[in-house]
Motif scaffolding. Structure first.
Motif, PDB file in Angstrom:
ATOM      1  N   LYS A  74     -31.255 -95.489 107.995  1.00 52.27           N
ATOM      2  CA  LYS A  74     -32.088 -95.191 106.831  1.00 52.27           C
ATOM      3  C   LYS A  74     -33.553 -95.381 107.170  1.00 52.27           C
ATOM      4  O   LYS A  74     -33.929 -96.332 107.851  1.00 52.27           O
ATOM      5  CB  LYS A  74     -31.728 -96.111 105.669  1.00 52.27           C
ATOM      6  N   ASP A  93     -33.773 -99.261 108.757  1.00 49.33           N
ATOM      7  CA  ASP A  93     -32.761-100.313 108.853  1.00 49.33           C
ATOM      8  C   ASP A  93     -32.260-100.477 110.284  1.00 49.33           C
ATOM      9  O   ASP A  93     -31.114-100.820 110.526  1.00 49.33           O
ATOM     10  CB  ASP A  93     -31.613-100.084 107.866  1.00 49.33           C
ATOM     11  N   GLU A 141     -37.915-103.220 102.549  1.00 48.11           N
ATOM     12  CA  GLU A 141     -36.567-102.727 102.321  1.00 48.11           C
ATOM     13  C   GLU A 141     -36.536-101.281 102.766  1.00 48.11           C
ATOM     14  O   GLU A 141     -37.408-100.518 102.354  1.00 48.11           O
ATOM     15  CB  GLU A 141     -36.192-102.825 100.841  1.00 48.11           C
ATOM     16  N   PRO A 142     -35.624-100.850 103.570  1.00 47.76           N
ATOM     17  CA  PRO A 142     -34.565-101.672 104.144  1.00 47.76           C
ATOM     18  C   PRO A 142     -35.102-102.616 105.221  1.00 47.76           C
ATOM     19  O   PRO A 142     -36.192-102.422 105.740  1.00 47.76           O
ATOM     20  CB  PRO A 142     -33.614-100.636 104.738  1.00 47.76           C
TER      21      PRO A 142
END
Length: 157
Positions: A74, A93, A141-142
């Motif tokens: 991601k 991520d 985030e991520p």
């Protein structure tokens, strides 16, 4: 490059479209979160393109290395207006950046990539200096690599 009026959101999207086939091949999902209004600035389009291309390229490389070819990952990009410019928060991520390397990754010839040259983030930081700064964080985030590109100087709005 010559300063022209550009739509920042459009430029970010255009850079992702350049990597579209590679991103699809690797099954990477990406999301670009933007403000409701366009962010128009006067700056060198090539400068923003250079920074985005480096961040996307690095992210794809490390996601593939961490998860395996074609196994996804991601990327999240958030584009926000600032009083005197804009900022881009770019995260993925993947494996992230070790704390002890967060400043070193911007040094010339420092790399953790096999066969890497170590100039991509160095050049990205040189390019952004006229406009602001490029910072590596650990609180996005991520969770993974997290960069903040702040454009707050010499970007007419």
């Amino acid at each position: 490059g010559e300063a022209t009026t550009i739509d920042v959101i459009e430029e970010v999207e255009d850079n992702f479209s350049l990597y579209e086939s590679l991103i699809k091949k690797q099954n990477i999902d990406y999301e670009i979160s933007v403000s409701e209004k366009p962010i128009k600035v006067k700056m060198a389009r090539a400068a923003l393109g250079q920074i985005m291309a480096n961040l996307i390229d690095n992210s794809v490389f490390w996601l593939v290395r961490e998860k395996g070819a074609g196994k996804g990952g991601k990327i999240h990009v958030r584009v926000e207006p600032l009083e005197h410019g804009f900022r881009i928060l770019f995260s993925d991520d993947g494996p992230g950046v070790d704390e002890e390397d967060r400043e070193r990754i911007f040094e010339p010839y420092f790399t953790k990539k096999p066969d890497g040259i170590g100039l991509g983030l160095y050049i990205a930081r040189l390019v952004i200096e006229k406009y602001g700064r490029l910072i590596c964080h650990n609180d996005c985030e991520p969770q993974g690599a997290c960069f903040e590109a702040i454009f707050e100087r010499s970007v007419g709005r």
